[in-house]
Design an enzyme around this catalytic site. Structure first.
Site, short mmCIF file in Angstrom:
data_model
loop_
_atom_site.label_atom_id
_atom_site.label_comp_id
_atom_site.label_asym_id
_atom_site.label_seq_id
_atom_site.Cartn_x
_atom_site.Cartn_y
_atom_site.Cartn_z
N HIS A 57 98.50 27.80 40.09
CA HIS A 57 99.54 27.03 40.77
C HIS A 57 100.79 26.90 39.90
CE1 HIS A 57 96.39 24.86 43.51
NE2 HIS A 57 96.44 26.17 43.70
N SER A 77 97.52 30.90 46.76
CA SER A 77 98.09 29.65 46.26
C SER A 77 99.21 29.88 45.25
CB SER A 77 97.00 28.79 45.63
OG SER A 77 96.00 28.49 46.57
#
Length: 500
Positions: free
Chosen positions: A335, A284
């Site tokens: 993220h 991610s």
């Protein structure tokens, strides 16, 4: 001859706007062009039409209908407001009055699209500020001049389109496919050796686990990028990597893409280490780095970015970030770290065919300081060194593997670090009982039942502990409570043993 002169004026006007003023061709036909001024605020679009108008009724109908056309253009360009202008090139104005047509029209009550109309002829050369044309006396010369104007307009339009396309097609997504294959292969190996939902298996194969990173296993900050938890996690990240990674690799080229991908992934992993104590795995951070790469492209080619993919990218990015803040299990630190890392990595390598600037080494220094600062913060952030819940998960998995000696310290730390759930004291009580620490086990089970009375397994285990302590009446009462909560055959067998 006069009609041909108006044709010449029409093509000179388009040539002037495209080559001299830098307008972009949105659409073109033989007798109609749509031109856009990207620099204008609000955005301006010209509709230049070569036609001979006899009556104002036709002009009126076409002008009103063009408002809908300009509104479609506004939505296509994704701009808030648009100024449209119809320029009709006609040998003569309509024979009847058309002054009302030159007033602005609005597409809706919100007045986002404003359209103006004007009728021009070749005598408007000075008004339109067109350069003086060479003297042309014959039809052949006019036809030749028009041909050359058309040719130049086509060449500059095609060159502009090819230049824009080349920005998105610098490389092929070779590395993206290889990364996807590696990620899929690692998932298969993990599934065959304990499963991707097993914390112990994930740690064994290189997941981000803060205590071991602090102990010196820094390589986990990169290896975690190739691991995924559950098939759904793998599938979602693979889809994102296929589209985002493929787009970024085409724009930046394979070598730059790999630098961006791994720097973004590393930044995301270090940010996760600094702010998240959970065992973590997944690509991610690197995928959000691809978002950062697209945003960097948008800072270099702002108009092209918003004309093509800009608003979609920003919308999807915003949804993912909000989702990360709302859902507790999502590692938003990774993220955001990956997003920032990808953007800075792009500033270091820059886009292909761009000159090296002094900013690139400066950004590289900023990147190093950021990584070092995040890592130092993670080491000093004692609250993020370990997670009581992770300790409990590891201890439970060791118990399932009959590794009591390995399980005990993890279960002990989970309880000592204040994990206030009945499962923690229940499992530690089980381990203490195995070590024949029955008094300690009893207190832990009583604490478990106090937290959750309907925990029938705790009542059953407490009955066993009471038997070991020769407290028969207490054992009978505990097993009866377990049976009342869940009449399991095992509990009934223990009840019968106590009665005899």
């Amino acid at each position: 001859m006069e009609s041909l002169e108006h044709d010449y004026f029409f093509w000179r006007l388009i040539h002037h706007y495209v080559l001299e003023k830098g307008f972009r061709v949105l659409d073109k036909r033989e007798q109609e062009f749509l031109l856009e001024d990207e620099e204008a605020k609000p955005r301006k679009v010209l509709r230049i039409i070569r036609t001979d108008i006899e009556f104002a009724s036709w002009l009126r109908r076409d002008a009103v209908e063009s408002v809908k056309q300009f509104e479609r253009v506004r939505r296509h360009l994704r701009v808030r407001k648009l100024i449209g202008e119809n320029l009709y090139i006609s040998m003569n104005p309509p024979v009847d009055s058309f002054e009302d047509v030159t007033k602005p029209y609005f597409e809706s009550h919100k007045k986002r699209t404003t359209v103006y109309t004007a009728v021009l002829d070749r005598r408007n050369t000075e008004r339109m500020k067109l350069p003086d044309a060479p003297s042309i006396e014959t039809v052949e010369e006019l036809e030749s001049a028009i041909f050359h104007l058309k040719q130049q307009i086509t060449q500059i339009t095609n060159a502009h389109e090819e230049k824009e396309k080349s920005l998105f097609l610098h490389g092929k997504p070779i590395a993206t496919v290889i990364l996807l294959c590696c990620i899929a292969a690692m998932f298969s190996v993990v599934e065959k050796n304990g499963g991707s939902t097993s914390v112990l298996t994930l740690i064994e194969f290189g997941a981000k686990y803060n205590p071991l990173i602090i102990a010196g296993e820094w390589w986990r900050l990169l290896s975690a990028m190739f691991l995924h938890i559950t098939f759904l996690h793998l599938f979602m990240n693979s889809i994102a990597l296929f589209y985002l990674g493929g787009a970024v690799e085409r724009m930046y080229g394979t070598s730059r893409f790999l630098i961006i991908y791994f720097l973004a992934g590393l930044t995301g992993s270090i940010a996760s280490f600094a702010f998240n104590e959970q065992v973590a795995a997944g690509a991610s951070g690197a995928i959000f780095g691809c978002f950062g790469a697209l945003l960097y492209f948008g800072t270099i080619y702002k108009k092209l970015f918003f004309r093509t993919m800009g608003k979609s990218v920003l919308t999807i990015l915003a949804i993912n970030l909000v989702f990360g803040f709302v859902v507790p299990m999502v590692d938003n630190g990774a993220h955001i770290g990956g997003l920032l890392g990808g953007f800075l990595a792009c500033a270091i390598v820059h886009l292909p065919k761009h000159k090296t600037t002094y900013k690139q080494p400066l950004v590289a220094i900023i990147m190093i300081l950021l990584l070092f600062g995040l890592f130092r913060f993670g080491i000093n952030n004692e609250q993020k060194v370990s997670s009581p819940m992770v300790e409990l998960q590891i201890g439970q998995e060791y118990l399932q593997q009959d590794e009591l000696e390995k399980a005990y310290p993890f279960l002990k730390r989970a309880v000592e670090e204040g994990l206030d759930i009945p499962e923690a004291t229940f499992l530690l009580a089980y381990a203490e009982a195995k070590f024949e620490n029955y008094e300690v086990a009893r207190e832990l089970l009583l604490e478990t039942i106090e937290k959750r009375y309907e925990f029938h397994e705790a009542h059953y285990n407490l009955a066993l502990i009471y038997l070991e302590l020769d407290q028969i009446e207490e054992a009978r009462a505990s097993v009866n409570r377990a049976i009342d909560l869940s009449p399991d055959d095992t509990y009934l067998d223990l009840q019968e043993r106590i009665q005899h």
